[in-house]
Enzyme design. Sequence first.
Site, PDB file in Angstrom:
ATOM      1  N   ARG A  23       0.821  -1.212   0.000  1.00  9.75           N
ATOM      2  CA  ARG A  23       0.000   0.000   0.000  1.00  9.75           C
ATOM      3  C   ARG A  23       0.860   1.270   0.000  1.00  9.75           C
ATOM      4  O   ARG A  23       0.345   2.375  -0.145  1.00  9.75           O
ATOM      5  CB  ARG A  23      -0.894   0.019   1.241  1.00  9.75           C
TER       6      ARG A  23
ATOM      7  N   GLY B  67      -5.126   8.657   4.421  1.00  9.22           N
ATOM      8  CA  GLY B  67      -6.132   9.560   3.857  1.00  9.22           C
ATOM      9  C   GLY B  67      -5.540  10.945   3.720  1.00  9.22           C
ATOM     10  O   GLY B  67      -4.312  11.110   3.764  1.00  9.22           O
TER      11      GLY B  67
ATOM     12  N   TRP C  78       3.026   6.057   1.938  1.00 11.18           N
ATOM     13  CA  TRP C  78       3.154   6.434   0.524  1.00 11.18           C
ATOM     14  C   TRP C  78       2.916   7.933   0.510  1.00 11.18           C
ATOM     15  O   TRP C  78       1.809   8.395   0.764  1.00 11.18           O
ATOM     16  CB  TRP C  78       2.094   5.687  -0.289  1.00 11.18           C
TER      17      TRP C  78
ATOM     18  N   LYS D 206      -0.831  -0.215  -4.165  1.00 16.87           N
ATOM     19  CA  LYS D 206      -1.887  -1.121  -4.640  1.00 16.87           C
ATOM     20  C   LYS D 206      -3.275  -0.480  -4.545  1.00 16.87           C
ATOM     21  O   LYS D 206      -4.066  -0.582  -5.469  1.00 16.87           O
ATOM     22  CB  LYS D 206      -1.839  -2.398  -3.808  1.00 16.87           C
TER      23      LYS D 206
HETATM   24  C1  F6R Z   1      -2.100  -2.113 -12.495  1.00 15.20           C
HETATM   25  C2  F6R Z   1      -3.013  -1.989 -11.381  1.00 15.20           C
HETATM   26  C3  F6R Z   1      -3.760  -0.717 -11.241  1.00 15.20           C
HETATM   27  C4  F6R Z   1      -5.175  -0.970 -10.678  1.00 15.20           C
HETATM   28  C5  F6R Z   1      -5.885   0.361 -10.420  1.00 15.20           C
HETATM   29  C6  F6R Z   1      -7.315   0.155  -9.954  1.00 15.20           C
HETATM   30  O1  F6R Z   1      -1.520  -3.383 -12.520  1.00 15.20           O
HETATM   31  O2  F6R Z   1      -3.157  -2.869 -10.579  1.00 15.20           O
HETATM   32  O3  F6R Z   1      -3.834  -0.025 -12.449  1.00 15.20           O
HETATM   33  O4  F6R Z   1      -5.890  -1.739 -11.591  1.00 15.20           O
HETATM   34  O5  F6R Z   1      -5.184   1.087  -9.460  1.00 15.20           O
HETATM   35  O6  F6R Z   1      -7.359  -0.571  -8.759  1.00 15.20           O
HETATM   36  P1  F6R Z   1      -8.686  -1.274  -8.285  1.00 15.20           P
HETATM   37  O7  F6R Z   1      -9.011  -2.346  -9.274  1.00 15.20           O
HETATM   38  O8  F6R Z   1      -8.380  -1.810  -6.933  1.00 15.20           O
HETATM   39  O9  F6R Z   1      -9.747  -0.214  -8.278  1.00 15.20           O
END
Ligand code: F6R
Length: 590
Positions: free
Chosen positions: A27, A97, A70, A585
């Site tokens: 994260r 946040g 991050w 992520k």
């Molecule tokens: C690329 C990747 C990101 C996610 C994006 C959306 O490999 O994993 O582009 O797809 O940040 O994340 P979610 O699907 O969790 O909304």
Amino acid sequence: MCGIVGYLGFRRADEVIISSLKRLEYRGYDSWGVAIGNGKLSLVKKVGAIGDVEEYSIGDGTLGVGHTRWATHGKPSESNAHPHTDCKNNIAVVHNGIISNFQMLKEKLIEEGHEFKSETDTEVIPHLIEKYYKNSIEDAVINCIVNLRGSYAFVAMCANERKLVACRYKSPLILGVGDKEFFLASDVTAILEYTSRIVYLQDGDIVILTDDGFKILNDCVEVDRQIELVPWGIKDAKKSGYDHFMIKEIHETPKVVEDTLSEYVSDEIELDVSFAAGISEILIIACGTSYHAGLIGKYVIEGLTGIPVRVEYASEFNYHPLLVGRPLAIAITQSGETADTLEAMKKAKKFGARVVTITNVLGSTATRIADHTLYIRAGPEICVAATKSFIAQLIVLYVLALKLANLPRHEINELILELKLIPERIQRILDAKDEIEKIAKRLAKFENMMYVGRGIGYPIALEGALKMKEISYIHAEGYPAGELKHGPFALLGEKTPVIASVIEDPTYEIMLNNIKEVKARDSIVVAIANEDDKEIDKYVDWVVKVPKTNPMFSPITQSVALQILAYYTAKERGCEIDKPRHLAKSVTVE
Ligand code: F6R
């Protein structure tokens, strides 16, 4: 973005917190910190990857908080790392946040005599708690949050109280319930080692943990929240002998496809699509890889049902949210916590759309905003780059499209049978991955790549390029093959290999022509093509062969091959792979 952890129980808190933070590193991972309470606060803050508990003497208390960061406000540094404390180092806070009104709060607190040590927005929280503290951290936190704007999940502790107080507003936070011990974390994977009994907290919830149990308040009233049993185990959150989570997760894809299919399909499709009754248009909203799944969904749904499908980046939709008729909005999000996607869901609802989410995470915020949830069964995905979850999202979109399609029963049955063969086909790609690795090793020396496809091959190219760029740091662009001559040809040449997604559908012949045009400009061409395609060998330099399937399902087989190609290219270049630079992520800020 950022991971937070809190622990109150009987174990050494530093051990629990560090091991949980390591599982949250995906994260955010530019700096980290831990605070342990044992009459006084013991604090460790460091820049870089999370260390081992033996390296630090943090203190042997059984209550504490931790954070992996991050950076949003203020560069990665020890002073900007969490936990942040008040003036007297009595109160510690970890936060995920953004406090949007922090500047105004900070100026006021400074005027009142508070001394700040960091550039972060978070630091206003411990100072506000200090301002309101009389003899109860619980009361002080309740008074503090009245002042906060923005989004937050935070955990606060005070050195002289055996209590943790946590608040959730628009940022993820879960409570883990053990036997005489309690855990707070940004997500479930952090604490699977200790418990799988989870309370999914809701916006506005304030949790108070003591040795006697937990209490949850919302709007000043005590509320009941159900404890749910998550079906994931600790082995899902470990590399289990693989070099990286990414390759482990790619290897899990056949099982993930089986699990996701069995959720919705037995002999026939068992998916209640009453949410789609009478719809005039489908809007798909998502980010990144999930957006690419949506683009593939567009080809499939429009092809099978004739219902027009619009696919929008959630971050763009939010600034021109126009919907007409009786639309169905489908929000695709692995984490269920991507801020832009959540905001787009709310906007779509305001426009009268029914909202369905396709997500992996039980109890995530997306599931609470949506009118209906379609879960993928991917298990925890730890690598920042999405792989198995992308394929599972496609499976749900195929099942949905087939259910909405007005096709003769025998045709649907044939397509279902074909879908059921997909796990075995993916396994064959995995078994032959050494061949892909050889090509990846040759590609690793290039700094630019072009991915191309036509029709359903175009979103495959987009996703292939995204995977390559994010983990190998090679600049890779995805383009419709037919568009190359309208500009991008200028980039081609021997230093720019072209990866071509070749599908045996009506685009096949024209795609071969495009490949010949590319070859005439001296680019190396790598084709991803069916294993029985002998023709393609004549026109390209290298071929990644994938098992033949109905062309509609080729995004699955081709994307798995492209994920493996990206993985080995990044490995050859010595990249971090599971935690690419600057990425996180869960993108929980807009
Ligand atoms: C690329 C990747 C990101 C996610 C994006 C959306 O490999 O994993 O582009 O797809 O940040 O994340 P979610 O699907 O969790 O909304």
